[in-house]
Design a protein around this motif. Structure first.
Motif, PDB file in Angstrom:
ATOM      1  N   ARG A 409       6.204 -20.707   1.808  1.00 15.02           N
ATOM      2  CA  ARG A 409       5.107 -19.753   1.637  1.00 15.02           C
ATOM      3  C   ARG A 409       5.695 -18.354   1.773  1.00 15.02           C
ATOM      4  O   ARG A 409       6.501 -18.095   2.673  1.00 15.02           O
ATOM      5  CB  ARG A 409       4.019 -19.987   2.679  1.00 15.02           C
ATOM      6  CG  ARG A 409       2.702 -19.289   2.342  1.00 15.02           C
ATOM      7  CD  ARG A 409       1.665 -19.559   3.417  1.00 15.02           C
ATOM      8  NE  ARG A 409       1.376 -20.974   3.560  1.00 15.02           N
ATOM      9  CZ  ARG A 409       0.452 -21.618   2.875  1.00 15.02           C
ATOM     10  NH1 ARG A 409      -0.266 -20.961   1.970  1.00 15.02           N
ATOM     11  NH2 ARG A 409       0.239 -22.911   3.080  1.00 15.02           N
ATOM     12  N   THR A 410       5.279 -17.437   0.900  1.00 26.34           N
ATOM     13  CA  THR A 410       6.006 -16.189   0.731  1.00 26.34           C
ATOM     14  C   THR A 410       5.148 -14.979   1.061  1.00 26.34           C
ATOM     15  O   THR A 410       3.984 -14.897   0.653  1.00 26.34           O
ATOM     16  CB  THR A 410       6.527 -16.070  -0.712  1.00 26.34           C
ATOM     17  OG1 THR A 410       7.272 -17.258  -1.031  1.00 26.34           O
ATOM     18  CG2 THR A 410       7.427 -14.862  -0.875  1.00 26.34           C
ATOM     19  N   SER A 411       5.747 -14.028   1.777  1.00 25.00           N
ATOM     20  CA  SER A 411       5.041 -12.786   2.114  1.00 25.00           C
ATOM     21  C   SER A 411       4.909 -11.915   0.875  1.00 25.00           C
ATOM     22  O   SER A 411       5.741 -11.978  -0.037  1.00 25.00           O
ATOM     23  CB  SER A 411       5.819 -12.021   3.190  1.00 25.00           C
ATOM     24  OG  SER A 411       7.029 -11.499   2.659  1.00 25.00           O
ATOM     25  N   PRO A 412       3.873 -11.091   0.806  1.00 26.33           N
ATOM     26  CA  PRO A 412       3.747 -10.166  -0.331  1.00 26.33           C
ATOM     27  C   PRO A 412       4.727  -9.011  -0.208  1.00 26.33           C
ATOM     28  O   PRO A 412       5.224  -8.709   0.883  1.00 26.33           O
ATOM     29  CB  PRO A 412       2.299  -9.680  -0.220  1.00 26.33           C
ATOM     30  CG  PRO A 412       1.982  -9.788   1.238  1.00 26.33           C
ATOM     31  CD  PRO A 412       2.729 -10.991   1.737  1.00 26.33           C
ATOM     32  N   TYR A 413       4.980  -8.366  -1.331  1.00 29.39           N
ATOM     33  CA  TYR A 413       5.723  -7.110  -1.291  1.00 29.39           C
ATOM     34  C   TYR A 413       4.818  -6.027  -0.694  1.00 29.39           C
ATOM     35  O   TYR A 413       3.586  -6.109  -0.808  1.00 29.39           O
ATOM     36  CB  TYR A 413       6.132  -6.677  -2.702  1.00 29.39           C
ATOM     37  CG  TYR A 413       7.312  -7.422  -3.266  1.00 29.39           C
ATOM     38  CD1 TYR A 413       8.551  -7.405  -2.625  1.00 29.39           C
ATOM     39  CD2 TYR A 413       7.199  -8.122  -4.465  1.00 29.39           C
ATOM     40  CE1 TYR A 413       9.640  -8.077  -3.175  1.00 29.39           C
ATOM     41  CE2 TYR A 413       8.280  -8.803  -5.016  1.00 29.39           C
ATOM     42  CZ  TYR A 413       9.500  -8.773  -4.349  1.00 29.39           C
ATOM     43  OH  TYR A 413      10.565  -9.445  -4.879  1.00 29.39           O
ATOM     44  N   PRO A 414       5.399  -5.006  -0.072  1.00 28.09           N
ATOM     45  CA  PRO A 414       4.568  -3.886   0.390  1.00 28.09           C
ATOM     46  C   PRO A 414       3.962  -3.133  -0.785  1.00 28.09           C
ATOM     47  O   PRO A 414       4.384  -3.299  -1.940  1.00 28.09           O
ATOM     48  CB  PRO A 414       5.547  -3.022   1.186  1.00 28.09           C
ATOM     49  CG  PRO A 414       6.897  -3.398   0.689  1.00 28.09           C
ATOM     50  CD  PRO A 414       6.816  -4.834   0.273  1.00 28.09           C
ATOM     51  N   SER A 415       2.966  -2.283  -0.476  1.00 26.59           N
ATOM     52  CA  SER A 415       2.215  -1.589  -1.520  1.00 26.59           C
ATOM     53  C   SER A 415       3.050  -0.506  -2.199  1.00 26.59           C
ATOM     54  O   SER A 415       4.111  -0.095  -1.705  1.00 26.59           O
ATOM     55  CB  SER A 415       0.971  -0.943  -0.909  1.00 26.59           C
ATOM     56  OG  SER A 415       1.355   0.093  -0.019  1.00 26.59           O
ATOM     57  N   GLU A 416       2.526  -0.020  -3.335  1.00 29.20           N
ATOM     58  CA  GLU A 416       3.183   1.083  -4.044  1.00 29.20           C
ATOM     59  C   GLU A 416       3.201   2.342  -3.177  1.00 29.20           C
ATOM     60  O   GLU A 416       4.155   3.120  -3.227  1.00 29.20           O
ATOM     61  CB  GLU A 416       2.475   1.359  -5.375  1.00 29.20           C
ATOM     62  CG  GLU A 416       2.706   0.291  -6.433  1.00 29.20           C
ATOM     63  CD  GLU A 416       4.187   0.137  -6.755  1.00 29.20           C
ATOM     64  OE1 GLU A 416       4.907   1.162  -6.842  1.00 29.20           O
ATOM     65  OE2 GLU A 416       4.639  -1.019  -6.908  1.00 29.20           O
ATOM     66  N   ARG A 417       2.139   2.539  -2.419  1.00 27.40           N
ATOM     67  CA  ARG A 417       2.112   3.705  -1.522  1.00 27.40           C
ATOM     68  C   ARG A 417       3.249   3.628  -0.511  1.00 27.40           C
ATOM     69  O   ARG A 417       3.903   4.620  -0.207  1.00 27.40           O
ATOM     70  CB  ARG A 417       0.764   3.771  -0.794  1.00 27.40           C
ATOM     71  CG  ARG A 417       0.627   4.965   0.152  1.00 27.40           C
ATOM     72  CD  ARG A 417      -0.765   5.004   0.782  1.00 27.40           C
ATOM     73  NE  ARG A 417      -0.897   6.127   1.697  1.00 27.40           N
ATOM     74  CZ  ARG A 417      -0.495   6.122   2.963  1.00 27.40           C
ATOM     75  NH1 ARG A 417       0.065   5.024   3.461  1.00 27.40           N
ATOM     76  NH2 ARG A 417      -0.649   7.179   3.738  1.00 27.40           N
ATOM     77  N   TRP A 418       3.491   2.409   0.019  1.00 29.62           N
ATOM     78  CA  TRP A 418       4.598   2.202   0.956  1.00 29.62           C
ATOM     79  C   TRP A 418       5.912   2.551   0.277  1.00 29.62           C
ATOM     80  O   TRP A 418       6.761   3.238   0.851  1.00 29.62           O
ATOM     81  CB  TRP A 418       4.596   0.750   1.415  1.00 29.62           C
ATOM     82  CG  TRP A 418       5.615   0.398   2.472  1.00 29.62           C
ATOM     83  CD1 TRP A 418       5.439   0.405   3.814  1.00 29.62           C
ATOM     84  CD2 TRP A 418       6.977  -0.013   2.257  1.00 29.62           C
ATOM     85  NE1 TRP A 418       6.586   0.012   4.462  1.00 29.62           N
ATOM     86  CE2 TRP A 418       7.551  -0.248   3.518  1.00 29.62           C
ATOM     87  CE3 TRP A 418       7.757  -0.209   1.115  1.00 29.62           C
ATOM     88  CZ2 TRP A 418       8.870  -0.668   3.673  1.00 29.62           C
ATOM     89  CZ3 TRP A 418       9.065  -0.625   1.267  1.00 29.62           C
ATOM     90  CH2 TRP A 418       9.615  -0.852   2.538  1.00 29.62           C
ATOM     91  N   ARG A 419       6.096   2.099  -0.957  1.00 32.34           N
ATOM     92  CA  ARG A 419       7.351   2.349  -1.664  1.00 32.34           C
ATOM     93  C   ARG A 419       7.550   3.839  -1.944  1.00 32.34           C
ATOM     94  O   ARG A 419       8.670   4.345  -1.884  1.00 32.34           O
ATOM     95  CB  ARG A 419       7.389   1.540  -2.953  1.00 32.34           C
ATOM     96  CG  ARG A 419       7.454   0.043  -2.692  1.00 32.34           C
ATOM     97  CD  ARG A 419       7.804  -0.758  -3.921  1.00 32.34           C
ATOM     98  NE  ARG A 419       7.949  -2.164  -3.570  1.00 32.34           N
ATOM     99  CZ  ARG A 419       9.020  -2.710  -3.020  1.00 32.34           C
ATOM    100  NH1 ARG A 419      10.069  -1.953  -2.747  1.00 32.34           N
ATOM    101  NH2 ARG A 419       9.058  -3.990  -2.723  1.00 32.34           N
ATOM    102  N   SER A 420       6.448   4.520  -2.230  1.00 35.56           N
ATOM    103  CA  SER A 420       6.574   5.960  -2.470  1.00 35.56           C
ATOM    104  C   SER A 420       6.988   6.684  -1.197  1.00 35.56           C
ATOM    105  O   SER A 420       7.760   7.655  -1.245  1.00 35.56           O
ATOM    106  CB  SER A 420       5.264   6.529  -3.017  1.00 35.56           C
ATOM    107  OG  SER A 420       4.241   6.472  -2.038  1.00 35.56           O
TER     108      SER A 420
END
Length: 536
Positions: A409-420
């Motif tokens: 079971r896999t965690s989601p990627y962080p949000s685009e806001r996080w990446r920015s």
């Protein structure tokens, strides 16, 4: 629908009595059914007393595989899966059905059109499972999630045995007689008056946090909110009645007379269980708040005359999961005791069990405040393999990478806001502070995800193994409740010992399936009771 046997044969049947045909095929062939979505079909089969032993849920499997591939949020229904295979527009997932909806037994779903498409989706899912890094684990995850969906529908169909009489007595004892529509119960009304008097007779609404915050401000006391832990730090005569009011109001609104009329019928509470409703794999419910039953309300959960409730808790599950995940044999040695923290305390924390628990929770959740940092340092030195495992997961999160549970079971990627935020290498000092904080916060999420999601793997496998075992040895026994690490079976009293034994055997089998030949022990604390309140 499709039936998949060991030879992967496919049959397309549309008899007049489809449910009857399925019952006969289940009895004679023992297939693994391939179903578009268990939660849409199986409840209707249960209404006509048709039970399935095994299945592959195309919708749940698609959700797991999409997440495994880093595509959280994509439509999971088989129609969308087929469309993706052919580069077509993907239909959205349908919203959950209304609580009292009564659709036809097998109504056509506009999201997909033929059995050939379902077979194609199933074949593609099998290919993606085989292509994963650990196909045996992902196979087990998909099979368990699908069987869990069968168990969830059966749990809703059985319902949790519930005494309306005890519930009503509890409400009257706690709140007073049932009030007129729009009025507060007597005890809440009396507490509201006490709260107003404590503020000098000023009018306020204790149900409104802004109103309460404003009332304290007029007394020269600034509070950020009205949460219980905030109020307990305030020295004011309104605090005591306000805390009592909040507790009783929660019972009234969440599990009061209206709740009882809506959710309990014929002596059973039937919530709708949502398999994998939380990203970590834990279950959720739609309506009824089955996973938030207050302790006072557990008295209402009563076995039928001549029956018993067998309630099992996995003792300190997450530390044991960490020991098994990390293969830390030093930590595994402490799992032989039911109270793992007591052994850790004697070994590394001068006998202070509280410190041992804080250290372990800090390792799994990433806390360092309140003196946790030095305790975690002790744990890191004593069990470097275990602590290193979660710290590696935290580092992956801080870098924006996915992590996985034991079964995949896999965690989601962080949000685009996080990446920015992460991309600001030359921002202001405040922007850089926010960036570092965001990285640490996501690292704490992934640190805990690997443990909590793996614990959910183990508990789910236990549940579906128990379901299989009970069907063979105690067919009248009903699994009626499941929450994270707790299991409840309603069974004839003379089979309670057998059910307890099957719970222990299911825990041992689940441990072998999920973690292989691990030295870590996963004990269950089991109680056989007439009332859920007596199990704790």
């Amino acid at each position: 629908m499709v039936n998949a046997t060991t030879s992967e044969t496919v049959a397309d049947h549309t008899p007049a009595d489809l449910a009857g045909w399925m019952a006969a095929f289940e009895r004679d062939e023992h297939p693994r059914w391939v179903l578009p979505a268990v939660d849409e079909l199986y409840p209707r089969l249960l209404q006509v007393d048709v039970r399935l032993a095994r299945c592959h849920d195309l919708t749940l499997a698609e959700g797991l595989l999409l997440a495994h591939e880093g595509r959280h949020g994509s439509p999971r229904n088989p129609g969308a899966a087929w469309a993706r295979l052919h580069g077509r527009a993907e239909p959205e997932d349908k919203p959950p059905p209304a609580k009292d909806a009564q659709p036809a037994l097998f109504e056509l779903d506009e999201r997909f059109y033929s059995i050939d498409q379902l077979v194609e989706v199933y074949g593609d899912q099998q290919r993606r499972i085989r292509a994963s890094a650990h196909p045996d684990r992902v196979t087990l995850l998909v099979a368990s999630e699908s069987a869990g969906a069968l168990a969830a529908a059966e749990m809703s169909n059985h319902g949790l045995p519930w005494s309306e009489e005890v519930h009503l007595e509890m409400l009257e004892s706690m709140l007073g007689p049932r009030p007129a529509p729009g009025a507060r119960p007597a005890k809440l009304a009396a507490l509201a008056e006490r709260i107003a008097e404590a503020f000098g007779g000023r009018s306020l609404n204790p149900d409104s946090p802004p109103s309460v915050v404003k009332a304290f401000a007029k007394e020269g006391i600034d509070i950020p909110n009205t949460r219980a832990w905030v109020l307990k730090e305030v020295d004011h005569p309104a605090v005591e009645p306000l805390l009592e009011y909040k507790e009783l109001a929660r019972v009234w609104t969440a599990h009061g007379w209206s709740w009882l009329e809506s959710w309990v019928h014929d002596g059973r509470f039937r919530p709708e269980w949502v398999v994998g409703g939380v990203v970590s794999g834990r279950w959720a419910t739609r309506g009824g708040a089955a996973l938030q039953l207050p302790k006072a309300l557990r008295k209402s959960v009563r076995a039928l005359p001549g029956w018993s409730l067998v309630v099992a808790d996995a003792a300190q599950l997450e530390p044991r999961v960490l020991a098994a995940l990390s293969e830390d044999r030093e930590l595994a040695a402490f799992s032989t005791d039911v109270d793992l923290y007591a052994g850790l305390a004697e070994d590394s924390f001068d006998g202070d069990r509280g410190k041992a628990k804080i250290a372990m929770l800090s390792a799994m959740y990433g806390g360092t405040s309140g003196g946790a940092g030095p305790l975690l340092a002790v744990l890191r030195k004593r069990f470097p393999q275990a602590v290193g495992h979660v710290e590696q997961a935290a580092q992956a999160g801080e870098q924006g990478r996915m992590v996985r549970s034991r079964l995949g079971r896999t965690s989601p990627y962080p949000s685009e806001r996080w990446r920015s935020l992460m991309e600001r290498s030359d921002g202001t000092e405040e922007e850089m502070r926010k960036s570092r904080q965001a990285a640490r916060d996501w690292g704490r999420f992934t640190r805990n995800f690997v443990v909590q999601a793996s614990a959910a793997d183990w508990a789910l496998v236990l549940l579906v193994v128990l379901r299989r075992r009970l069907a063979a040895l105690a067919p009248k026994a009903e699994i009626v409740f499941y929450q994270h690490d707790e299991f409840m079976v309603h069974c004839p009293a003379d089979t309670a010992d057998l059910v307890a034994g099957e719970l222990l055997a299911s825990a041992a089998e689940a441990t072998g399936l999920v973690f292989g030949d691990t030295p870590v022990q996963f004990p269950l604390e089991i109680a056989t009771v007439d009332s859920y309140a007596d199990a704790k």
